[in-house]
Design an enzyme around this catalytic site. Structure first.
Site, PDB file in Angstrom:
ATOM      1  CG  ASP A  92      -8.913  -5.192   4.227  1.00  0.00           C
ATOM      2  OD1 ASP A  92      -7.886  -4.535   3.962  1.00  0.00           O
ATOM      3  OD2 ASP A  92      -9.299  -5.429   5.384  1.00  0.00           O
ATOM      4  CE  LYS A 157      -2.903   9.260   2.541  1.00  0.00           C
ATOM      5  NZ  LYS A 157      -4.217   9.800   2.145  1.00  0.00           N
TER       6      LYS A 157
HETATM    7  C1  SAM Z   1      -7.516   9.143   0.461  1.00  0.00           C
HETATM    8  S1  SAM Z   1      -8.520   7.863  -0.068  1.00  0.00           S
HETATM    9  C2  SAM Z   1      -7.806   7.449  -1.564  1.00  0.00           C
HETATM   10  C3  SAM Z   1      -8.097   8.424  -2.628  1.00  0.00           C
HETATM   11  C4  SAM Z   1      -7.687   7.931  -3.975  1.00  0.00           C
HETATM   12  N1  SAM Z   1      -6.263   7.842  -4.098  1.00  0.00           N
HETATM   13  C5  SAM Z   1      -8.214   8.826  -5.060  1.00  0.00           C
HETATM   14  O1  SAM Z   1      -7.417   9.473  -5.735  1.00  0.00           O
HETATM   15  O2  SAM Z   1      -9.401   8.895  -5.252  1.00  0.00           O
HETATM   16  C6  SAM Z   1      -8.081   6.546   0.937  1.00  0.00           C
HETATM   17  C7  SAM Z   1      -8.805   5.280   0.645  1.00  0.00           C
HETATM   18  O3  SAM Z   1      -8.170   4.209   1.309  1.00  0.00           O
HETATM   19  C8  SAM Z   1      -9.145   3.205   1.472  1.00  0.00           C
HETATM   20  N2  SAM Z   1      -8.699   2.163   2.426  1.00  0.00           N
HETATM   21  C9  SAM Z   1      -8.429   2.286   3.716  1.00  0.00           C
HETATM   22  N3  SAM Z   1      -8.088   1.102   4.226  1.00  0.00           N
HETATM   23  C10 SAM Z   1      -8.128   0.205   3.227  1.00  0.00           C
HETATM   24  C11 SAM Z   1      -7.889  -1.190   3.128  1.00  0.00           C
HETATM   25  N4  SAM Z   1      -7.525  -1.892   4.162  1.00  0.00           N
HETATM   26  N5  SAM Z   1      -8.045  -1.784   1.949  1.00  0.00           N
HETATM   27  C12 SAM Z   1      -8.414  -1.064   0.868  1.00  0.00           C
HETATM   28  N6  SAM Z   1      -8.653   0.257   0.926  1.00  0.00           N
HETATM   29  C13 SAM Z   1      -8.523   0.881   2.076  1.00  0.00           C
HETATM   30  C14 SAM Z   1     -10.354   3.952   1.939  1.00  0.00           C
HETATM   31  O4  SAM Z   1     -11.534   3.238   1.681  1.00  0.00           O
HETATM   32  C15 SAM Z   1     -10.244   5.222   1.127  1.00  0.00           C
HETATM   33  O5  SAM Z   1     -11.114   5.190   0.034  1.00  0.00           O
END
Ligand code: SAM
Length: 840
Positions: A92, A157
């Protein structure tokens, strides 16, 4: 990655399909590609940190765009399937553990770029979602401040929300350039915007409040209600189960319609209020009175104003249109002239148009380059064909004209320039006449006159190419085999010599003979032009020596061959030759030349030691040549030096050292020696079904295969078989060289010892101070000491454990012979001994 339902048609758009096509794990890949196209940060980066990377499409893009040996670290809550050249782990990004893990991976390195495409699990209230997103951005920002190099880039983003501006403000404090953009692959319906922050200032101290969500997004407690949603999507209103909104405890809210006309945010009013009142209040609102009297305020409008909560999209639009008309009448600024209403909406730079043009240009460029490539390829193919045609002398006659060339021109039959090609040249240098034959057959084929006399068409050409390829592959296979197998090498060498025999001349001799023919033509060519001079420089062409030949008029090798013992008693052969010599001498011929066409007899004999048919033919040829008045060429000195290998095979008296190693050869030798057979018989025997086989133009692989079985079977006698067997047994009985050498060494050492002993004994015997008895005792002792076998030092067993584990070489403190043992092995051996003792 957060699970996203893909039932919306919008999700399965062209980017989705393109991502599938290109092997990217998510359509998001194109967002990074397009961002990078605009800002070009990946090419310049050696270390990239991708926060929220699952499923990993951004990492994929980074890996293929960044320079080789770059470091890419991807982290996400969700697991990421391994990606080549990318380090990934699950964590995380808001936690300390994640920070420590990144530090562990980066060590002292700093990231050139930090990417963040995080999206928290959406699906709660929009306000909460956008807040979570903004908070996540701030967390990623925090990591970026720790790991970014000065001047580095942070790409993140963010969602269009009221938290957008505070975020931008934070970015501006830490970076020299901050730009918000929306790449074309980001859906228009999506509220996401990408912010590219360049030139990290790397301040020595950062105010912790700058990265603390509570201080950055202070007014979260008063979230702006999403009135747009209420107004534009009234049908899909969700029932609120959380109770009243903060500070909004009145259920029915009314507002004068004049305020709706005057406000800069009409949507907010439409979203929050239940009624737009047109009723005149006691204080007398002039604007409201005028509004009430306006013809634009129709009955329909009045009904709509009466209950906003029941209106649909159409009615809301009607009200908004009405407002605009009234504003125009009242002279208030209309939408066209008005400033943008919502401050919080990011000013998104138009990227689509620019990119579209760029993409179009790229497409045109690609098209042009592929067209050029195609043309270049076609031209190359054409050139290649021309070269092949030229090599095969197909173009020469047309260009230059056969008559003008003469016998030595481009189209000439004996033109050696045509084989200037190095591979063919090498093969010919090795004595491989087939290469020349191949060329000739190629010429025949290409001239359109195949064996069947057909003209060549397309399919023939294809067939030829295929055949040539097959031949080349077979040659390659043979070369590879030869590299690995000494036996095969020897066999091949023998076969190559057989080629010589078949042609009647050896490799160099073929050159000579070619030259001879050329020489003839040169004499005719009185000009002696420079071309002919050049040709003599050809590696296959040599000057002919017109000096007188050997006394017997034969080449050295021919003389040696016929001097062999086996030919001594053969009636008719040597006598004929000698007679011939005498005749020639008598004629007093001085300038006698002849092609020195004698390959070594030992070499020319086939595997079984019997002269092959070709050899017999050749011998016959030699004999007949001598009868005819054929020019004889003296072998020059260099050639003789080159034949050092052959010289080695000769005995001291100059005769070839031929060893009869097969029963067939032994039988034949016996028959020749005992007069059971003459040379004529040998020649007659040569004319069998194998002799008249036409092997011309057959591919090597076929001939090789045939050669295994397609050979004459010669009778052998029992005695010959027994003699050869005996010979082989004698060979086998001999100790191998190594053993013999070891024995000799041992003997030598013993002799040395005895010598020493003798010297000592002599000294003792000469000692006058000793009595005879003492002398005898001392000498006896010396002898017994020498006779006693030296005790072998025991081998010390050293355990490969502790300090000795895995060491190479002698362990410390160990002298003499030693053996390293695995402790386990030692224990096991002891156990085995114990067990075997018990059994006994
Ligand atoms: C839109 S996706 C990312 C896609 C990625 N950039 C790709 O090209 O494949 C957003 C990601 O953010 C992750 N995410 C959300 N909160 C998070 C956190 N606190 N720590 C790590 N990852 C997190 C989610 O698990 C998700 O896989």
């Amino acid at each position: 990655m957060a699970i996203q339902k893909k039932h919306g048609k919008g999700r399965l758009d062209k980017w989705y399909k393109l991502a599938k096509e290109k092997g990217y794990r998510a359509r998001a890949a194109f967002k990074l590609i397009q961002l990078n196209k605009k800002y070009g940060f990946l090419e310049k980066s050696k270390v990239v940190l991708d926060l929220c990377a699952a499923p990993g499409s951004w990492c994929q893009v980074a890996a293929e765009t960044m320079p080789t040996n770059s470091i890419i670290i991807g982290v996400d809550l969700a697991p990421i399937k391994p990606i080549p050249k990318v380090i990934t782990f699950q964590s995380d990004i808001t936690t300390e553990k994640c920070r420590a893990t990144i530090r562990g991976h980066l060590k002292t390195w700093k990231a050139d770029t930090v990417l963040h495409d995080g999206a928290p699990n959406v699906g709660t209230a929009w306000v909460q979602d956008s807040y979570n997103q903004a908070e996540l951005v701030l967390h990623s920002m925090k990591l970026a401040t720790e790991f970014l190099v000065e001047g580095g880039t942070f790409v993140t983003k963010v969602f269009r929300s009221k938290d957008y501006n505070p975020l931008l403000w934070v970015f501006n404090q830490l970076f020299t350039k901050v730009e918000a953009t929306k790449p074309p692959s980001s859906r228009n319906v999506s509220a996401e915007i990408f912010v590219v922050c360049r030139g990290y200032k790397a301040p020595k101290r950062i105010d912790p409040r700058l990265l603390d969500p509570r201080s950055v997004f202070e007014d979260l407690a008063d979230p702006t209600p999403n009135n747009e949603a209420k107004v534009y999507n009234p049908e899909i209103k969700k029932r609120k189960r959380e109770g009243y909104e903060e500070g909004d405890y009145i259920q029915f809210k009314e507002i004068p319609a004049s305020e709706f006309i005057q406000t800069v945010d009409p949507i907010a009013i439409l979203g929050q209020y239940n009624k737009l009142s047109l009723d005149q209040a006691t204080n007398g609102d002039v604007a409201l009175a005028a509004l009430n009297r306006l013809p634009e305020t129709t009955e329909e409008i009045r009904n709509c104003c009466a209950d906003l909560k029941v209106l649909g999209r159409k009615e809301f639009k009607l009200l908004l249109k009405w407002r605009l008309k009234v504003r125009e009448i009242f002279g208030l600024p209309t939408k066209k002239t008005a400033k943008p209403l919502t401050e919080e909406v990011a000013e998104v730079q138009p990227m689509d148009e620019e990119l579209r043009i760029q993409e179009e240009l790229q497409k045109i460029k690609d098209k042009e380059s592929s067209k050029k490539k195609r043309e270049r390829r076609r031209e190359n193919e054409k050139k290649q064909k021309e070269i092949v045609r030229m090599q095969m002398n197909m173009t020469a006659p047309m260009d230059i004209g056969m008559e003008q060339d003469g016998p030595r021109g481009e189209g000439a039959m004996f033109k050696l320039k045509a084989i200037d090609n190095t591979s063919v040249l090498n093969r010919i240098a090795k004595g491989k006449m087939v290469a020349l034959k191949e060329d000739k057959t190629k010429q025949d084929r290409d001239s359109g006159l195949g064996s069947s006399g057909e003209t060549d068409d397309e399919s023939d050409e294809d067939g030829d190419i295929l055949e040539r390829e097959l031949d080349q592959l077979y040659d390659q296979y043979r070369e590879r085999k030869a590299e690995a197998d000494a036996k095969y090498r020897a066999k091949k060498a023998r076969q190559e010599h057989e080629d010589d025999e078949w042609e009647g001349v050896s490799a160099s001799e073929k050159g000579d003979s070619d030259d001879e023919e050329l020489e003839g033509f040169e004499e005719e060519d009185s000009d002696g032009d420079s071309e002919s001079d050049n040709e003599t420089e050809h590696p296959l062409l040599r000057d002919l020596d017109n000096a007188p030949s050997d006394s017997n008029g034969l080449s050295k090798r021919a003389t040696n061959f016929f001097n062999q013992g086996v030919f001594k008693d053969i009636p008719g052969l040597l006598d004929d030759l000698e007679d011939e010599e005498e005749e020639e001498e008598a004629e007093g011929e001085e300038d006698v030349t002849m092609a020195d066409a004698e390959p070594d007899a030992a070499e020319s004999d086939s595997d079984d030691g019997i002269p092959s048919i070709e050899e017999q033919k050749r011998r016959q040829k030699v004999a007949s040549e001598e009868k005819s008045e054929f020019e004889v060429v003296k072998r020059n000195k260099d050639d003789e030096e080159e034949d050092w290998e052959e010289q080695e095979k000769k005995t001291k008296d100059g005769r070839p050292n031929i060893e009869i190693i097969t029963a067939e050869a032994m039988t034949l030798a016996q028959q020749l020696a005992s007069g059971q057979k003459t040379s004529h018989d040998l020649i007659d025997d040569g004319f069998n079904k194998h002799a008249l086989k036409d092997r011309d133009g057959l591919p090597d692989w076929f001939l090789d295969d045939e050669h295994k079985h397609d050979k004459p079977h010669r009778p052998i006698t029992k005695a010959a078989a027994a003699a050869i067997k005996e010979k082989l047994r004698a060979y086998n009985a001999r100790p191998i060289k190594k053993v013999a050498e070891a024995k000799a060494r041992k003997k030598f050492k013993q002799a040395q010892k005895i010598e020493k002993l003798k010297k000592k004994a002599d000294l003792l015997a000469a000692d006058e101070g000793m009595s005879e008895k003492d002398k005898a005792n001392s000498i006896a002792k010396l002898i017994s000491n020498a006779a006693r076998k030296q005790k072998r030092q025991p081998i010390k067993v050293v355990k490969a454990a502790g300090a000795n584990r895995g060491i190479a070489g002698r362990p410390r403190g160990v002298k003499g012979r030693y053996k390293m043992v695995d402790p386990r092995m030692k224990k096991e051996m002891r156990a085995m001994k114990r067990i075997s003792k018990k059994k006994r």
